[in-house]
Each structure stands twice: as structure tokens, then as C-alpha cells.
Design a protein around this motif. Sequence first.
Motif, mmCIF file in Angstrom:
data_model
loop_
_atom_site.group_PDB
_atom_site.id
_atom_site.type_symbol
_atom_site.label_atom_id
_atom_site.label_comp_id
_atom_site.label_asym_id
_atom_site.label_seq_id
_atom_site.Cartn_x
_atom_site.Cartn_y
_atom_site.Cartn_z
ATOM 1 N N LYS A 43 0.844 -1.196 0.000
ATOM 2 C CA LYS A 43 0.000 0.000 0.000
ATOM 3 C C LYS A 43 0.884 1.252 0.000
ATOM 4 C CE LYS A 43 -3.873 -2.172 2.387
ATOM 5 N NZ LYS A 43 -4.614 -2.264 3.659
ATOM 6 N N ASN A 44 2.193 1.059 0.102
ATOM 7 C CA ASN A 44 3.184 2.136 0.141
ATOM 8 C C ASN A 44 4.026 2.095 -1.134
ATOM 9 O OD1 ASN A 44 3.151 3.296 3.044
ATOM 10 N ND2 ASN A 44 2.953 1.092 3.320
ATOM 11 N N PRO A 45 4.818 3.167 -1.366
ATOM 12 C CA PRO A 45 5.733 3.110 -2.518
ATOM 13 C C PRO A 45 6.799 2.036 -2.280
ATOM 14 C CG PRO A 45 6.016 5.157 -1.263
ATOM 15 C CD PRO A 45 4.868 4.431 -0.659
ATOM 16 N N VAL A 46 6.990 1.148 -3.259
ATOM 17 C CA VAL A 46 7.929 0.035 -3.123
ATOM 18 C C VAL A 46 8.912 0.043 -4.289
ATOM 19 C CG1 VAL A 46 8.118 -2.490 -3.006
ATOM 20 C CG2 VAL A 46 6.215 -1.354 -1.890
ATOM 21 N N ILE A 47 10.173 -0.269 -3.973
ATOM 22 C CA ILE A 47 11.231 -0.360 -4.981
ATOM 23 C C ILE A 47 11.661 -1.826 -5.044
ATOM 24 C CG2 ILE A 47 13.481 0.479 -5.722
ATOM 25 C CD1 ILE A 47 13.069 2.827 -3.713
ATOM 26 N N LEU A 74 9.462 1.791 -8.689
ATOM 27 C CA LEU A 74 10.708 1.620 -9.435
ATOM 28 C C LEU A 74 11.071 0.144 -9.508
ATOM 29 C CD1 LEU A 74 13.104 4.344 -7.949
ATOM 30 C CD2 LEU A 74 12.321 4.230 -10.295
ATOM 31 N N GLU A 75 11.629 -0.266 -10.647
ATOM 32 C CA GLU A 75 12.189 -1.609 -10.810
ATOM 33 C C GLU A 75 13.614 -1.424 -11.305
ATOM 34 O OE1 GLU A 75 9.942 -4.579 -12.995
ATOM 35 O OE2 GLU A 75 8.174 -3.299 -12.826
ATOM 36 N N ASP A 78 20.131 -2.948 -10.934
ATOM 37 C CA ASP A 78 21.326 -2.679 -10.137
ATOM 38 C C ASP A 78 20.966 -2.608 -8.652
ATOM 39 O OD1 ASP A 78 23.523 -1.546 -8.838
ATOM 40 O OD2 ASP A 78 23.982 -0.201 -10.505
ATOM 41 N N MET A 79 21.432 -3.598 -7.883
ATOM 42 C CA MET A 79 21.110 -3.649 -6.459
ATOM 43 C C MET A 79 21.669 -2.447 -5.707
ATOM 44 S SD MET A 79 19.455 -5.136 -4.040
ATOM 45 C CE MET A 79 18.898 -6.586 -4.871
ATOM 46 N N SER A 80 22.817 -1.934 -6.108
ATOM 47 C CA SER A 80 23.379 -0.771 -5.409
ATOM 48 C C SER A 80 22.485 0.454 -5.586
ATOM 49 C CB SER A 80 24.811 -0.484 -5.860
ATOM 50 O OG SER A 80 24.856 -0.169 -7.222
ATOM 51 N N MET A 81 21.862 0.587 -6.770
ATOM 52 C CA MET A 81 20.924 1.698 -6.982
ATOM 53 C C MET A 81 19.659 1.497 -6.148
ATOM 54 S SD MET A 81 22.279 3.871 -9.059
ATOM 55 C CE MET A 81 20.890 4.836 -9.558
ATOM 56 N N LEU A 82 19.175 0.273 -6.082
ATOM 57 C CA LEU A 82 17.984 -0.034 -5.292
ATOM 58 C C LEU A 82 18.235 0.325 -3.823
ATOM 59 C CD1 LEU A 82 15.836 -3.181 -5.869
ATOM 60 C CD2 LEU A 82 15.969 -2.122 -3.656
ATOM 61 N N ILE A 83 19.396 -0.020 -3.323
ATOM 62 C CA ILE A 83 19.757 0.294 -1.940
ATOM 63 C C ILE A 83 19.874 1.806 -1.758
ATOM 64 C CG2 ILE A 83 21.596 0.079 -0.203
ATOM 65 C CD1 ILE A 83 22.095 -2.770 -1.579
ATOM 66 N N GLY A 91 11.206 4.903 -1.352
ATOM 67 C CA GLY A 91 10.237 3.846 -1.135
ATOM 68 C C GLY A 91 10.777 2.776 -0.211
ATOM 69 N N ILE A 92 9.971 1.748 -0.025
ATOM 70 C CA ILE A 92 10.373 0.588 0.760
ATOM 71 C C ILE A 92 11.114 -0.347 -0.193
ATOM 72 C CG2 ILE A 92 9.567 -1.407 2.087
ATOM 73 C CD1 ILE A 92 7.069 0.280 2.828
ATOM 74 N N GLY A 93 12.360 -0.667 0.119
ATOM 75 C CA GLY A 93 13.181 -1.478 -0.767
ATOM 76 C C GLY A 93 13.201 -2.948 -0.371
#
Length: 159
Positions: A43-47, A74-75, A78-83, A91-93
Motif C-alpha cells: 500500500k506504500n511506494p515500493v522499490i 521503481l524496478e 542494479d542492487m546498489s541503486m535499489l539500496i 520507497g520501501i526497498g
Amino acid sequence: NMLEISLLGKINKDEYCFAYNKDVFKKINIKPDSISSLEEIFKNPVILPTKNSKMRIYLEELLKTKIIASNPILELEDMSMLISYTIEGLGIGYIPKSIALSKKELTIISLEEKLYEENIHLIYNETVLTNSSKELIHILMKEKCWLKIYTKVSLFLTL
């Protein structure tokens, strides 16, 4: 000539988690402190990682069983960008737990559901090991300090 590759074995296992930047979320009036289920997370912004990644495929299968649509803001491949984006508060990663624990800005959301787990292995070519590489292998196995390296490089360490 046959290439000799050795697998030193599983160094460790890392599980994935959902984490967020509590300070940023407080400023925009989102209160993830009360989140305790996957339904509430989404229900929140998720990455999330991209749909073709193993960890995302596992998550999507879990969400299907609960009839939850992921709909990330966002999808990323690159895991470093997600972090980084998670730390910035976008968002919640969905990230490795060991990394979330190592980042003071991030708070992990506790869930009953078991999320994706990844085995971490050390793979190397025995015929080209330098003295430095041999020493690194020795340190990794003896001192169990793989986490310091793992959080700074990609998911697999190859020599």
C-alpha cells in the motif's frame, strides 16, 4: 586445457527483507512502523528488482498466493541503486538483510512470511591464484569477515 575452477563452498546465506528510511517516511507522513504484512507494504511506494531476477520471481510467486499486486514505483537491475534509492527514502526497498542491517539509515520491516534466501559462494580458478588471492580466501574462511566485502561488492565474489 581444461579450466580448473574450485568452489570453496557456501560462505554464508543471506535472506531478503523490506527496509525503509524511517526519517524520510516520518517527514512525508507515512508510518511504516505499523506495517506487519505484505499487504500493508504494497500500500506504500515500493522499490523492487526487475521481474526477471530470481529474488523478484520468488516474491511475485509469494504475492500471487496472497492475491497481492506488486505495482512498484521503481524496478531496478542494479542492487546498489535499489539500496541507494531506499536510503534516500524513495520507497520501501526489497534488499539483502545483511546490507539493510549494515546501513544505519534503514529500518527492517518484520514479517511472518519467509522471503527469498540466497547462498553466497566463493568461486575461483586455482591455476591463477596470486598470493593476495590465496590470503583473501584464507581470511574469508578463517575470520568469517565475508560480510564486510559482500556489502561493498556484488552478490558473488569471484577470483
